[in-house]
Design a protein around this motif. Structure first.
Motif, PDB file in Angstrom:
ATOM      1  N   PHE A 161      28.840  18.718  14.589  1.00 16.02           N
ATOM      2  CA  PHE A 161      30.123  19.136  15.124  1.00 16.02           C
ATOM      3  C   PHE A 161      30.637  17.617  15.606  1.00 16.02           C
ATOM      4  CE2 PHE A 161      28.628  23.529  15.843  1.00 16.02           C
ATOM      5  CZ  PHE A 161      29.862  24.102  15.475  1.00 16.02           C
ATOM      6  N   ARG A 162      29.946  16.637  15.403  1.00 15.53           N
ATOM      7  CA  ARG A 162      30.347  15.365  15.772  1.00 15.53           C
ATOM      8  C   ARG A 162      30.632  14.549  14.538  1.00 15.53           C
ATOM      9  NH1 ARG A 162      30.341  11.360  19.650  1.00 15.53           N
ATOM     10  NH2 ARG A 162      30.279   9.350  18.948  1.00 15.53           N
ATOM     11  N   TYR A 163      30.218  14.742  13.091  1.00 15.86           N
ATOM     12  CA  TYR A 163      30.425  14.169  11.915  1.00 15.86           C
ATOM     13  C   TYR A 163      31.103  14.788  10.780  1.00 15.86           C
ATOM     14  CZ  TYR A 163      27.445  10.486  14.493  1.00 15.86           C
ATOM     15  OH  TYR A 163      27.012   9.608  15.360  1.00 15.86           O
ATOM     16  N   TRP A 164      30.887  16.282  10.837  1.00 14.43           N
ATOM     17  CA  TRP A 164      31.115  16.986   9.889  1.00 14.43           C
ATOM     18  C   TRP A 164      32.805  17.233  10.000  1.00 14.43           C
ATOM     19  CZ3 TRP A 164      31.772  22.749   9.872  1.00 14.43           C
ATOM     20  CH2 TRP A 164      31.950  23.216   8.603  1.00 14.43           C
ATOM     21  N   GLY A 166      34.758  19.951   9.489  1.00 13.35           N
ATOM     22  CA  GLY A 166      35.020  21.279  10.288  1.00 13.35           C
ATOM     23  C   GLY A 166      34.724  20.792  12.033  1.00 13.35           C
ATOM     24  N   GLY A 167      33.392  20.300  12.031  1.00 14.88           N
ATOM     25  CA  GLY A 167      33.118  20.026  13.544  1.00 14.88           C
ATOM     26  C   GLY A 167      34.234  19.050  14.514  1.00 14.88           C
ATOM     27  N   VAL A 168      34.863  18.098  13.624  1.00  7.58           N
ATOM     28  CA  VAL A 168      35.821  17.255  14.283  1.00  7.58           C
ATOM     29  C   VAL A 168      36.985  18.214  14.495  1.00  7.58           C
ATOM     30  CG1 VAL A 168      37.295  15.254  13.718  1.00  7.58           C
ATOM     31  CG2 VAL A 168      34.847  15.259  12.988  1.00  7.58           C
ATOM     32  N   ALA A 169      37.352  19.044  13.400  1.00  6.84           N
ATOM     33  CA  ALA A 169      38.675  20.049  13.884  1.00  6.84           C
ATOM     34  C   ALA A 169      38.200  20.789  14.939  1.00  6.84           C
ATOM     35  CB  ALA A 169      38.778  20.838  12.442  1.00  6.84           C
ATOM     36  N   LEU A 170      37.098  21.271  15.197  1.00  7.25           N
ATOM     37  CA  LEU A 170      36.628  22.143  16.295  1.00  7.25           C
ATOM     38  C   LEU A 170      36.854  21.603  17.404  1.00  7.25           C
ATOM     39  CD1 LEU A 170      33.744  24.718  16.512  1.00  7.25           C
ATOM     40  CD2 LEU A 170      34.359  23.060  18.223  1.00  7.25           C
ATOM     41  N   ARG A 171      36.212  20.224  17.595  1.00  8.06           N
ATOM     42  CA  ARG A 171      36.589  19.236  18.848  1.00  8.06           C
ATOM     43  C   ARG A 171      38.083  19.122  19.150  1.00  8.06           C
ATOM     44  NH1 ARG A 171      34.423  14.319  18.646  1.00  8.06           N
ATOM     45  NH2 ARG A 171      33.949  14.351  16.393  1.00  8.06           N
ATOM     46  N   ALA A 172      38.755  18.955  17.895  1.00 14.34           N
ATOM     47  CA  ALA A 172      40.344  18.472  18.339  1.00 14.34           C
ATOM     48  C   ALA A 172      40.753  19.681  18.887  1.00 14.34           C
ATOM     49  CB  ALA A 172      41.030  17.988  17.113  1.00 14.34           C
ATOM     50  N   THR A 173      40.713  21.136  18.169  1.00 15.89           N
ATOM     51  CA  THR A 173      41.274  22.165  18.824  1.00 15.89           C
ATOM     52  C   THR A 173      40.677  22.516  20.215  1.00 15.89           C
ATOM     53  OG1 THR A 173      41.040  23.257  16.579  1.00 15.89           O
ATOM     54  CG2 THR A 173      41.295  24.614  18.443  1.00 15.89           C
ATOM     55  N   ALA A 174      39.424  22.097  20.573  1.00 16.28           N
ATOM     56  CA  ALA A 174      38.960  22.352  21.860  1.00 16.28           C
ATOM     57  C   ALA A 174      39.824  21.441  23.001  1.00 16.28           C
ATOM     58  CB  ALA A 174      37.429  22.107  21.857  1.00 16.28           C
ATOM     59  N   SER A 175      40.128  20.324  22.380  1.00 16.06           N
ATOM     60  CA  SER A 175      40.861  19.366  23.237  1.00 16.06           C
ATOM     61  C   SER A 175      42.284  19.686  23.477  1.00 16.06           C
ATOM     62  CB  SER A 175      40.850  17.898  22.664  1.00 16.06           C
ATOM     63  OG  SER A 175      39.412  17.431  22.746  1.00 16.06           O
ATOM     64  N   ASP A 176      42.794  20.172  22.667  1.00 15.15           N
ATOM     65  CA  ASP A 176      44.317  20.419  22.470  1.00 15.15           C
ATOM     66  C   ASP A 176      44.891  21.258  21.470  1.00 15.15           C
ATOM     67  OD1 ASP A 176      47.279  20.424  22.849  1.00 15.15           O
ATOM     68  OD2 ASP A 176      47.215  18.612  23.911  1.00 15.15           O
ATOM     69  N   GLN A 177      44.931  22.284  21.413  1.00 13.21           N
ATOM     70  CA  GLN A 177      45.358  23.335  20.589  1.00 13.21           C
ATOM     71  C   GLN A 177      46.761  22.970  19.922  1.00 13.21           C
ATOM     72  OE1 GLN A 177      45.034  27.524  21.277  1.00 13.21           O
ATOM     73  NE2 GLN A 177      42.844  27.428  22.117  1.00 13.21           N
ATOM     74  N   GLY A 178      47.592  22.475  20.811  1.00  9.89           N
ATOM     75  CA  GLY A 178      48.982  22.119  20.204  1.00  9.89           C
ATOM     76  C   GLY A 178      48.854  20.990  19.237  1.00  9.89           C
ATOM     77  N   ALA A 179      48.138  20.099  19.769  1.00 19.87           N
ATOM     78  CA  ALA A 179      47.943  18.686  18.872  1.00 19.87           C
ATOM     79  C   ALA A 179      47.387  19.030  17.717  1.00 19.87           C
ATOM     80  CB  ALA A 179      47.206  17.625  19.815  1.00 19.87           C
TER      81      ALA A 179
END
Length: 292
Positions: A161-164, A166-179
């Motif tokens: 979830f740090r380097y893949w 899909g993991g980056v997308a998950l972390r981005a979604t967790a931070s701000d869904q609108g962004a």
């Protein structure tokens, strides 16, 4: 002798804590991505164990094939639940989605009892049986190898979830869904990914727990301690889930050894109440500030 006993009890607690941390990680991944409190995390764990039993014992598949199939099926179950039951409820009140997961827990228990009955069953042996000695301390082999599996898988999940991508997308979604939407991320697909990953992680924990103590339709009670772990650690904190999982495992082991087995859950929930009184958002959780 007392020091040796304490060491053995603590090592057993670390083994349980590793599994709590792994299941807690599954919970946090879903919450961070979708803000859904999945009260059925214990039942997902139970389903993973029963799926492994179905492939390994009922169908007599080789262990490696049964584990692979159980993990894939658990991931698909998680994605299916998100698509059918959770996604249509997005935008509704949090309590409505929470009650969906409560109902889901009952449905999964009902499915297990209809297919396999409520009787306790043993999983096929797949771990080394030779006892493990750490210095002079004895550790049950299943507890030791279960802890290793939990540590390795937790580290692997964190790396993925740090380097893949899909993991980056998950972390981005967790931070701000609108962004995340603005950056072109397919947020609904990320939701499915989070639930699928949670299903796989919970299934691994369920298989190890089942290997240690057997499986039954009441395995979902394991989820009570997992909920304590994620609430104490912080609902949206991966580090909190991992650290609180180890702490709760040690606490339950110490309470069971020195006070009696009936005090294990009591000690856990006392810690929960105290932690909520001190930090309602968890030891490592994000403090939400609402302006009125």
């Amino acid at each position: 002798m007392d020091a040796l006993f304490l060491l053995e009890v603590s090592l057993a607690g670390l083994g349980a804590g590793g599994l709590y941390a792994l299941a807690g990680l599954a919970f946090v991944i879903v919450y961070k991505a979708t803000r859904v409190v999945n009260i059925a995390i214990g039942e997902f764990l139970m389903m993973g164990a029963y799926l492994f039993y179905a492939f390994a014992a009922d169908l007599q598949w080789p262990i490696w094939a049964a584990v692979t199939a159980a993990l894939l099926a658990s991931g698909l179950l998680g994605a299916l639940v998100e698509r059918v039951a959770i996604r249509p409820m997005l935008g509704e009140s949090p309590i409505s989605i929470f009650m969906i997961t409560v109902g889901l827990a009952s449905i999964l228990v009902g499915v297990v009892e209809l297919v396999w009955t409520a009787d306790q069953r043993r999983l096929p042996e797949f771990m080394p049986r030779a006892p493990v000695m750490i210095g002079e301390a004895f550790v049950a082999s299943k507890v030791f190898y279960g802890f290793l599996v939990a540590v390795v898988l937790s580290a692997l999940a964190l790396a993925v979830f740090r380097y893949w991508r899909g993991g980056v997308a998950l972390r981005a979604t967790a931070s701000d869904q609108g962004a995340a939407y603005a950056m072109g991320i397919n947020v609904p697909r990320v939701f499915s990914l989070a639930w699928a990953a949670a299903g796989v992680l919970a299934a691994v924990a369920g298989i190890v727990v089942g290997a240690i103590g057997g499986i039954s339709s009441s395995m979902g009670t394991f989820g009570l301690s997992v909920l304590v772990v994620v609430i104490v650690g912080g609902l949206d904190s991966v580090a909190g889930a991992l650290l609180a999982g180890v702490f709760v495992g040690l606490l339950e082991s110490w309470a069971g050894a020195y006070l009696g087995g009936e005090y294990k859950l009591l000690a856990t929930f006392v810690v929960l109440v105290v932690a909520l009184m001190i930090r309602p958002y968890g030891l490592f959780g994000t403090r939400d500030i609402e302006r009125l």
